[in-house]
Design an enzyme around this catalytic site. Structure first.
Site, short mmCIF file in Angstrom:
data_model
loop_
_atom_site.label_atom_id
_atom_site.label_comp_id
_atom_site.label_asym_id
_atom_site.label_seq_id
_atom_site.Cartn_x
_atom_site.Cartn_y
_atom_site.Cartn_z
N ARG A 231 -3.64 -1.84 -15.90
CA ARG A 231 -2.25 -1.38 -15.78
C ARG A 231 -1.39 -2.38 -15.00
O ARG A 231 -0.32 -2.79 -15.48
CB ARG A 231 -2.25 -0.02 -15.07
CG ARG A 231 -0.89 0.50 -14.67
CD ARG A 231 -1.03 1.86 -14.02
NE ARG A 231 -1.90 1.83 -12.86
CZ ARG A 231 -1.46 1.73 -11.61
NH1 ARG A 231 -0.17 1.63 -11.36
NH2 ARG A 231 -2.31 1.72 -10.59
N ILE A 232 -1.83 -2.78 -13.82
CA ILE A 232 -1.02 -3.67 -12.99
C ILE A 232 -0.98 -5.08 -13.59
O ILE A 232 0.08 -5.72 -13.63
CB ILE A 232 -1.56 -3.69 -11.56
CG1 ILE A 232 -1.49 -2.29 -10.95
CG2 ILE A 232 -0.76 -4.66 -10.69
CD1 ILE A 232 -2.14 -2.17 -9.59
N ASP B 146 -10.45 -10.83 -18.35
CA ASP B 146 -10.90 -9.44 -18.24
C ASP B 146 -11.90 -9.20 -19.36
O ASP B 146 -11.52 -9.00 -20.52
CB ASP B 146 -9.74 -8.46 -18.35
CG ASP B 146 -10.15 -7.04 -17.96
OD1 ASP B 146 -11.32 -6.68 -18.21
OD2 ASP B 146 -9.33 -6.29 -17.43
N ASP C 205 -2.09 -8.17 0.21
CA ASP C 205 -1.76 -6.80 0.62
C ASP C 205 -3.02 -6.07 1.07
O ASP C 205 -2.95 -4.89 1.41
CB ASP C 205 -1.10 -6.05 -0.55
CG ASP C 205 -0.52 -4.70 -0.13
OD1 ASP C 205 0.11 -4.64 0.94
OD2 ASP C 205 -0.72 -3.72 -0.86
N GLU D 41 -9.68 -4.17 6.78
CA GLU D 41 -8.64 -3.16 7.02
C GLU D 41 -9.28 -1.78 7.18
O GLU D 41 -10.29 -1.48 6.53
CB GLU D 41 -7.63 -3.14 5.87
CG GLU D 41 -8.20 -2.71 4.52
CD GLU D 41 -7.14 -2.62 3.43
OE1 GLU D 41 -6.65 -1.50 3.18
OE2 GLU D 41 -6.83 -3.68 2.83
N HIS E 213 -1.34 -3.10 3.00
CA HIS E 213 -1.78 -2.29 1.87
C HIS E 213 -0.70 -1.30 1.44
O HIS E 213 -0.95 -0.10 1.28
CB HIS E 213 -3.07 -1.55 2.20
CG HIS E 213 -3.91 -1.25 1.00
ND1 HIS E 213 -5.27 -1.19 1.03
CD2 HIS E 213 -3.56 -0.98 -0.29
CE1 HIS E 213 -5.75 -0.91 -0.17
NE2 HIS E 213 -4.73 -0.77 -0.99
N ILE E 214 0.49 -1.84 1.23
CA ILE E 214 1.64 -1.00 0.89
C ILE E 214 2.02 -1.10 -0.58
O ILE E 214 3.02 -0.51 -1.00
CB ILE E 214 2.87 -1.37 1.75
CG1 ILE E 214 3.26 -2.84 1.54
CG2 ILE E 214 2.60 -1.08 3.21
CD1 ILE E 214 4.55 -3.25 2.25
N GLY E 215 1.23 -1.83 -1.38
CA GLY E 215 1.60 -2.07 -2.77
C GLY E 215 1.99 -0.83 -3.54
O GLY E 215 3.01 -0.79 -4.21
#
Length: 315
Positions: free
Chosen positions: A156-157, A176, A258, A263, A286-288
């Site tokens: 998706r991304i 991929d 990110d 973390e 990690h705010i993506g």
């Protein structure tokens, strides 16, 4: 009444209460471990939308009444899935919920933001200006048109990243082995070739035993000199020590991250320590995928999966 413990933004607690509609006693003790962990040990269901607290084997062992764990995220590396499996406790994440996820774009947008920021040396330019400098020659940018973007993971991304790159006039190569179709104009390539020809490399894969260390020291050494690495997937996908050395040596021009392997305990991270000293590294917490509107949708969707599971349907 059974207890559901929720860890997420305070403004979304009402969504959980509404979606649960009296099925559980909803407890929201906050997102910090010291208040959250004792409540998890007493609950039947744990719903996480913050990723701030690690659900360890020790905590799972103490949670005698625990029946189900759900997250409003695609990844769950902060949760000991194997410990849950041994106790027969299901773990529901958003991974694989393609129909729901395909229209959520913040993670791709943030990935592109990091790419742009690295290309234009934005961090250094901002910090220099705030110091009172006004020197345009010190921060030469890179024109994206005609450059090559390598996308690792065409889900998706990754698909959104290919669309953005096309809009900026970039060439796109992608790796991929599990994707059947690539966007028009995207060249399918092996990982080694992708790394060798790409001016920018953006990583978008789930972390699995297969993808841990996917960008190993050998792979990073094979990247195009002066390339930029963007990682908004998981820190464990990249050999962070090798990335650090590539930045220090000048092999890579910059990195936009990110995610970090350590973390949320970033004080242990050598990359974070390097970022405090170098404008060539941009690190965000990690705010993506974190936008209020998408978090609200994800929390409501996760609640629906909990209801389905409790009613004996397919979650």
């Amino acid at each position: 009444m059974k207890r559901l413990v929720y860890s997420g933004p305070p403004e979304t607690v009402g969504i959980v209460e509404k979606e649960m509609n009296g099925r559980f006693e909803v407890v929201a003790p906050g997102e910090e471990p010291e208040s959250l962990l004792p409540e998890i040990e007493r609950c039947a269901v744990f719903l996480d939308a913050s990723m701030k607290t690690r659900l360890t084997e020790e905590t799972i062992a103490k949670a005698k009444a625990l029946e189900l764990v759900a997250t409003a995220t695609t990844g769950a590396t902060h949760i000991d899935a194997e410990a849950l499996r041994r106790r027969g406790i299901p773990l529901l994440t958003l991974k694989g919920q393609t129909e729901f996820l395909r229209e959520l774009t913040p993670a791709a947008e943030h990935s592109w933001l990091l790419l742009l920021a690295c290309a234009r040396r934005l961090r250094g330019a901002i910090e220099g200006t705030l110091r009172g400098e006004w020197n345009r020659q010190r921060y030469p940018g890179v024109m994206l048109r005609g450059k090559t973007l390598g996308i690792v993971g065409m889900g998706r991304i990754g698909t959104w990243m290919a669309k953005y790159a096309d809009a900026f006039g970039m060439k796109v190569v992608a790796y991929d082995p599990y994707a059947d179709e690539f966007p028009p104009g995207t060249e399918r390539a092996g990982l080694d070739r992708l790394l060798a020809v790409s001016d920018f490399v953006s990583v978008h894969v789930h972390v699995t035993e297969e993808t841990k260390g996917l960008l190993s020291a050998d792979k990073i050494s094979g990247m195009k000199p002066g390339a930029v690495l963007i990682n908004t997937s998981r820190g464990e996908v990249v050999d962070e020590r090798a990335l650090l050395e590539a930045l220090r040596s000048g092999k890579l021009a910059a990195a936009g991250l990110d995610v970090l392997a350590d973390e949320p305990d970033i004080g242990r991270s050598e990359l974070w320590q390097y970022a405090r000293q170098s404008e060539r590294m941009i690190v965000t917490p990690h705010i993506g995928g974190y936008c209020p509107e998408t978090v609200e949708r994800a929390v409501a969707f996760a609640c629906g999966r909990i209801r389905d599971y409790c009613e004996g349907g397919a979650p």
